[in-house]
Design a protein around this motif. Structure first.
Motif, PDB file in Angstrom:
ATOM      1  N   UNK A  88       6.880  -5.467   5.967  1.00 19.70           N
ATOM      2  CA  UNK A  88       7.810  -4.471   6.491  1.00 19.70           C
ATOM      3  C   UNK A  88       7.775  -3.203   5.642  1.00 19.70           C
ATOM      4  N   UNK A  89       7.512  -2.067   6.282  1.00 16.41           N
ATOM      5  CA  UNK A  89       7.401  -0.797   5.571  1.00 16.41           C
ATOM      6  C   UNK A  89       7.130   0.311   6.576  1.00 16.41           C
ATOM      7  N   UNK A  90       7.195   1.535   6.081  1.00 18.12           N
ATOM      8  CA  UNK A  90       6.653   2.665   6.830  1.00 18.12           C
ATOM      9  C   UNK A  90       5.180   2.766   6.468  1.00 18.12           C
ATOM     10  N   UNK A  91       4.336   2.801   7.466  1.00 20.82           N
ATOM     11  CA  UNK A  91       2.891   2.869   7.256  1.00 20.82           C
ATOM     12  C   UNK A  91       2.401   4.291   7.476  1.00 20.82           C
ATOM     13  N   UNK A  92       1.619   4.765   6.502  1.00 23.96           N
ATOM     14  CA  UNK A  92       1.113   6.125   6.534  1.00 23.96           C
ATOM     15  C   UNK A  92      -0.414   6.126   6.583  1.00 23.96           C
ATOM     16  N   UNK A  93      -0.917   7.059   7.353  1.00 23.76           N
ATOM     17  CA  UNK A  93      -2.352   7.327   7.399  1.00 23.76           C
ATOM     18  C   UNK A  93      -2.641   8.481   6.438  1.00 23.76           C
ATOM     19  N   UNK A  94      -3.765   8.392   5.752  1.00 25.67           N
ATOM     20  CA  UNK A  94      -4.139   9.451   4.813  1.00 25.67           C
ATOM     21  C   UNK A  94      -5.631   9.732   4.910  1.00 25.67           C
ATOM     22  N   UNK A  95      -5.987  10.937   4.530  1.00 27.97           N
ATOM     23  CA  UNK A  95      -7.397  11.344   4.588  1.00 27.97           C
ATOM     24  C   UNK A  95      -7.703  12.300   3.452  1.00 27.97           C
ATOM     25  N   UNK A  96      -8.911  12.160   2.944  1.00 27.22           N
ATOM     26  CA  UNK A  96      -9.373  13.096   1.917  1.00 27.22           C
ATOM     27  C   UNK A  96     -10.861  13.332   2.094  1.00 27.22           C
ATOM     28  N   UNK A  97     -11.289  14.524   1.792  1.00 28.56           N
ATOM     29  CA  UNK A  97     -12.671  14.895   2.052  1.00 28.56           C
ATOM     30  C   UNK A  97     -13.581  14.752   0.846  1.00 28.56           C
ATOM     31  N   UNK A  98     -13.013  14.552  -0.322  1.00 27.44           N
ATOM     32  CA  UNK A  98     -13.850  14.500  -1.523  1.00 27.44           C
ATOM     33  C   UNK A  98     -13.436  13.386  -2.469  1.00 27.44           C
ATOM     34  N   UNK A  99     -12.976  12.289  -1.907  1.00 25.09           N
ATOM     35  CA  UNK A  99     -12.456  11.199  -2.734  1.00 25.09           C
ATOM     36  C   UNK A  99     -13.570  10.491  -3.489  1.00 25.09           C
ATOM     37  N   UNK A 100     -13.300  10.094  -4.714  1.00 22.43           N
ATOM     38  CA  UNK A 100     -14.242   9.256  -5.443  1.00 22.43           C
ATOM     39  C   UNK A 100     -13.754   7.818  -5.370  1.00 22.43           C
ATOM     40  N   UNK A 101     -14.668   6.880  -5.519  1.00 18.87           N
ATOM     41  CA  UNK A 101     -14.357   5.477  -5.283  1.00 18.87           C
ATOM     42  C   UNK A 101     -13.228   4.970  -6.173  1.00 18.87           C
ATOM     43  N   UNK A 102     -13.193   5.416  -7.399  1.00 19.73           N
ATOM     44  CA  UNK A 102     -12.174   4.929  -8.330  1.00 19.73           C
ATOM     45  C   UNK A 102     -10.768   5.353  -7.926  1.00 19.73           C
ATOM     46  N   UNK A 103     -10.648   6.293  -7.009  1.00 23.51           N
ATOM     47  CA  UNK A 103      -9.341   6.795  -6.588  1.00 23.51           C
ATOM     48  C   UNK A 103      -8.926   6.322  -5.209  1.00 23.51           C
ATOM     49  N   UNK A 104      -9.677   5.393  -4.645  1.00 20.19           N
ATOM     50  CA  UNK A 104      -9.450   5.036  -3.242  1.00 20.19           C
ATOM     51  C   UNK A 104      -8.042   4.463  -3.011  1.00 20.19           C
ATOM     52  N   UNK A 105      -7.439   3.854  -4.018  1.00 23.20           N
ATOM     53  CA  UNK A 105      -6.114   3.261  -3.851  1.00 23.20           C
ATOM     54  C   UNK A 105      -5.004   4.125  -4.434  1.00 23.20           C
ATOM     55  N   UNK A 106      -5.330   5.332  -4.853  1.00 22.98           N
ATOM     56  CA  UNK A 106      -4.353   6.227  -5.474  1.00 22.98           C
ATOM     57  C   UNK A 106      -3.817   7.195  -4.431  1.00 22.98           C
ATOM     58  N   UNK A 107      -2.541   7.084  -4.057  1.00 24.95           N
ATOM     59  CA  UNK A 107      -2.006   7.992  -3.028  1.00 24.95           C
ATOM     60  C   UNK A 107      -2.048   9.458  -3.443  1.00 24.95           C
ATOM     61  N   UNK A 108      -2.013   9.718  -4.739  1.00 29.66           N
ATOM     62  CA  UNK A 108      -2.035  11.105  -5.209  1.00 29.66           C
ATOM     63  C   UNK A 108      -3.392  11.774  -4.994  1.00 29.66           C
ATOM     64  N   UNK A 109      -4.403  10.975  -4.691  1.00 26.65           N
ATOM     65  CA  UNK A 109      -5.749  11.523  -4.525  1.00 26.65           C
ATOM     66  C   UNK A 109      -6.006  12.044  -3.117  1.00 26.65           C
ATOM     67  N   UNK A 110      -5.104  11.763  -2.191  1.00 24.51           N
ATOM     68  CA  UNK A 110      -5.327  12.124  -0.792  1.00 24.51           C
ATOM     69  C   UNK A 110      -4.642  13.450  -0.457  1.00 24.51           C
TER      70      UNK A 110
END
Length: 125
Positions: A90-112
């Motif tokens: 149970x939660x609010x689900x958010x979609x996110x996108x980034x054009x230059x993400x590096x793999x180590x940041x894939x789970x970091x919301x601040x990277x999107x």
């Protein structure tokens, strides 16, 4: 500029399945990464799943084996198929996108860079 709109959230029961959608509009690049996050009241935004550089899926341990992330390029839409839902989902689900993400940041919301408005998923016990 990318505009994201989530849909599909609703009240379901434990064990049910649900598919969320995220429709994207605006300019997109071949190297972009798409992701789903979720947030419950009083908690930090939590990584759920991502399609790194459009091809490689990654999942949080808590959803691995139950959730599947996919994308329809023709419709420019991201999906999250959720099976065997639990009250903890149970939660609010958010979609996110980034054009230059590096793999180590894939789970970091601040990277999107781009986020949708969210869609509420409630799983009753």
């Amino acid at each position: 500029q990318i505009h994201l709109v989530e849909s599909g959230g609703k009240l379901v029961q434990t064990g049910d399945s649900l598919r969320l959608s995220c429709a994207a509009s605006g300019r997109a690049f071949g190297s972009d990464t798409w992701a789903w996050f979720r947030q419950s009241p009083g908690k930090e935004r939590q990584f759920v799943a991502a399609l790194f550089r459009r091809n490689s899926p990654y999942y949080a341990d808590s959803v691995k084996g139950r959730f599947t992330i996919s994308r329809d390029g023709a419709k420019n839409t991201l999906y999250l198929q959720m099976n065997s839902l639990k009250p903890d989902d149970t939660a609010v689900y958010y979609c996110a996108q980034d054009q230059n993400l590096i793999l180590s940041s894939v789970s970091d919301p601040n990277a999107y860079d781009y986020w949708g408005q969210g869609t509420q998923v409630t799983v009753s016990s």
